[in-house]
Design an enzyme around this catalytic site. Structure first.
Site, PDB file in Angstrom:
ATOM      1  N   GLU B 174       0.803  -1.236   0.083  1.00  0.00           N
ATOM      2  CA  GLU B 174       0.076  -0.043   0.093  1.00  0.00           C
ATOM      3  C   GLU B 174       0.979   1.190  -0.008  1.00  0.00           C
ATOM      4  O   GLU B 174       1.934   1.208   0.425  1.00  0.00           O
ATOM      5  CB  GLU B 174      -0.845  -0.036   1.309  1.00  0.00           C
ATOM      6  N   GLU B 317       4.345  -0.450   1.344  1.00  0.00           N
ATOM      7  CA  GLU B 317       4.669  -0.648  -0.042  1.00  0.00           C
ATOM      8  C   GLU B 317       4.713  -2.185  -0.386  1.00  0.00           C
ATOM      9  O   GLU B 317       4.688  -2.782  -1.416  1.00  0.00           O
ATOM     10  CB  GLU B 317       5.771  -0.207  -0.750  1.00  0.00           C
TER      11      GLU B 317
END
Lengths: 350, 350
Positions: B174, B317
């Site tokens: 994310e 991420e």
């Protein structure tokens, strides 16, 4: 043959490369420090390699095997014949370290420094026999002075071969039934710690077995009392051929400027002996993993070492270090491959 | 469109494969348990894949990006423009997760679920825009019901693409400025925990900033008080598009029998919401790393999760999960490639 080479100082790290790497880490597209220990690993490797692009492509693993006279005291869950059986297994590719070396594309070198049964020449095994194992150190010194000097040399030469092959990381592994007892006794001597703080289950002793092992170590420490202040003398009296070889290899790596990734319980006591003999060598050591062997934490604390992994491993052979290699490689890849804020057009902190 | 698919149970693990893998681990040439958590990882993967030879060759990484209305409360050290700037950086290969995906040979999929600035079509980015970010949840619900259902679907479809491509491991990542505030608020709701126990520095707030963030979360919890008992309703009111997509993807993976490797702070709250909605889904989740974000430990404790790594990472991420992939691969290689005692002619325990 003598051990005067141990007096050569460790190589210096490159401070300019370290500063450049620190600066680069601050410019990569991530919050400062967000890659945690992967950042410090990359920075240390840059300083070790004197390079803005540190790399761990070529990994060299040397496994030293030897038997231990102290096995006669019933300190292992496995019979002594396993040492030489595992030497064959290393060479044939069936052991954990064999599998890991293949997966990592690392070069694996197996050395037999002296098993009770001499298997004769084996494909894929360097025979460097110092005798049929060490003496039982509850009765005598584990090694003669000549055996110690030769074992240190064997380690040094393995490090030199790694360097000549342009190795970028050195891992030393070990195999020897009884060697957690030897390592624990040596750690007791180097740390002035009681036997029960370093004796653990090893390959799988039960509580009574660990108690017996501590008693064996206490007897050994009493036997050698007064002669353990010098780290090499403690190594000679309580160590194993493979532990001495690891100590020699680590010091030689530091002298040549080759980064070392230290494995678990046995390897760490070899690193401790190396650092006691040459404190400057420690700058070249990474500690890979926290062993499940309880005494490991005490050694690591004395070394102010913080291993990268804690997976409850307790196998030796260099296996914990090997499992850590991808973390070092990814640390390098991130350091070398990420875009900077400027390159990516990403805004910095508000 | 509705969310009835969430009612489908998770796939079952293969108990026969698990037992066979446990038995094999006991026969490999090492003391029982000596590979620590690498053994249990291999055994779980064998049970998940229904295979005696578990493999993690094909790894799928899906990164979901979205903006957060709560960023208006000044809860991040970085400006909101960074979300879309990082989306470009992911697609161009300069971000940490881009580098890691390349190194691992993993497939990386980047999805923009709604940034404040619409960048238009970008090469390498799936545009799945649900709006210009969520609403500020101190004032209103973060999402409408339709946005929640669509975000869950987007996650589900990403998991389905991974499955269709014969993926063997799913990682969700994310990006979203402000999303540690959203994740912390959601965790407070799911765990009935006070704001100060989950609010942390995120990308780099100072002590005063963390205090402000906790105050923002307290206001949000007061605003939505009485409506947070249902996990999906809590997700709708306090979550982000990317967090909801992660929750949907994790549940879909569990339904299809695709192992999930959960990343850090944000991903773990998505996993927590998934497990609250479908407790059986949790059997398919591995937890990769302990984040440096202080509240992560509390979420992990609630999930009885023990991450494999603790490297002080706090990037998101999917980066922490990606860094963990080699450990899973090596666990499989050891399980599949080591010789048994019988094959190697090595003696067993005395």
């Amino acid at each position: 043959m003598n051990a005067d080479w141990l007096n050569v100082p460790a190589a210096s790290l490159n401070d300019a490369a370290r500063r450049a790497a620190e600066e680069r880490q601050g410019q990569l597209t991530k919050p400062p420090g967000a890659l945690g220990r992967l950042e410090s690993v990359a920075i240390r490797l840059a300083a070790m390699q004197g390079s803005s692009q540190p790399r761990i492509d070529r990994v060299r693993i040397s496994v030293f095997a030897a038997d231990h006279g102290v096995a006669a005291e019933g300190v292992s869950a496995f019979p002594q014949s396993v040492t030489v059986e595992m030497v064959r297994n290393f060479a044939r590719g069936g052991a954990a370290i064999s599998v890991l070396a293949r997966e990592l594309g690392a070069t694996l070198e197996v050395m037999n420094l002296g098993t009770v049964n001499d298997p004769g020449p084996l494909d894929g095994v360097l025979q460097q026999r110092l005798g049929p194992g060490t003496a039982n150190f509850t009765i005598d010194s584990a090694m003669s002075e000549e055996q110690l000097v030769r074992a240190l040399h064997i380690g040094r030469h393995s490090a030199e071969r790694a360097r000549l092959a342009d190795g970028q990381l050195y891992i030393g592994g070990e195999m020897g039934i009884g060697n957690t007892t030897s390592a624990a006794a040596l750690a007791c001597a180097l740390l002035e710690a009681p036997a029960e703080s370093l004796a653990g289950p090893g390959t799988g002793l039960d509580v009574a077995g660990v108690g017996r092992k501590a008693e064996v170590i206490r007897r050994a420490l009493a036997r050698h009392n007064g002669s353990l202040a010098d780290p090499l003398e403690a190594l000679r009296r309580l160590g194993g051929f493979e532990i001495a070889a690891l100590t020699g290899s680590y010091i030689a790596c530091a002298q040549m400027g080759l980064p070392v990734l230290v494995d678990g319980f046995i390897a760490t006591v070899a690193a401790l002996a190396a650092v006691r003999r040459r404190p400057d060598a420690g700058e070249w050591f990474f500690y890979s993993h926290a062993s499940a062997e309880p005494g490991h934490a005490r050694m690591l604390a004395a070394l102010e070492a913080h291993p990268l992994l804690d997976l409850g491993m307790r196998l030796g052979e260099g296996s914990g270090a090997a499992v850590t290699v991808p973390l070092l490689r990814l640390a390098c890849a991130l350091h070398n491959g990420m875009a900077t804020f400027a390159e990516a057009g990403v805004s910095g902190k508000s």
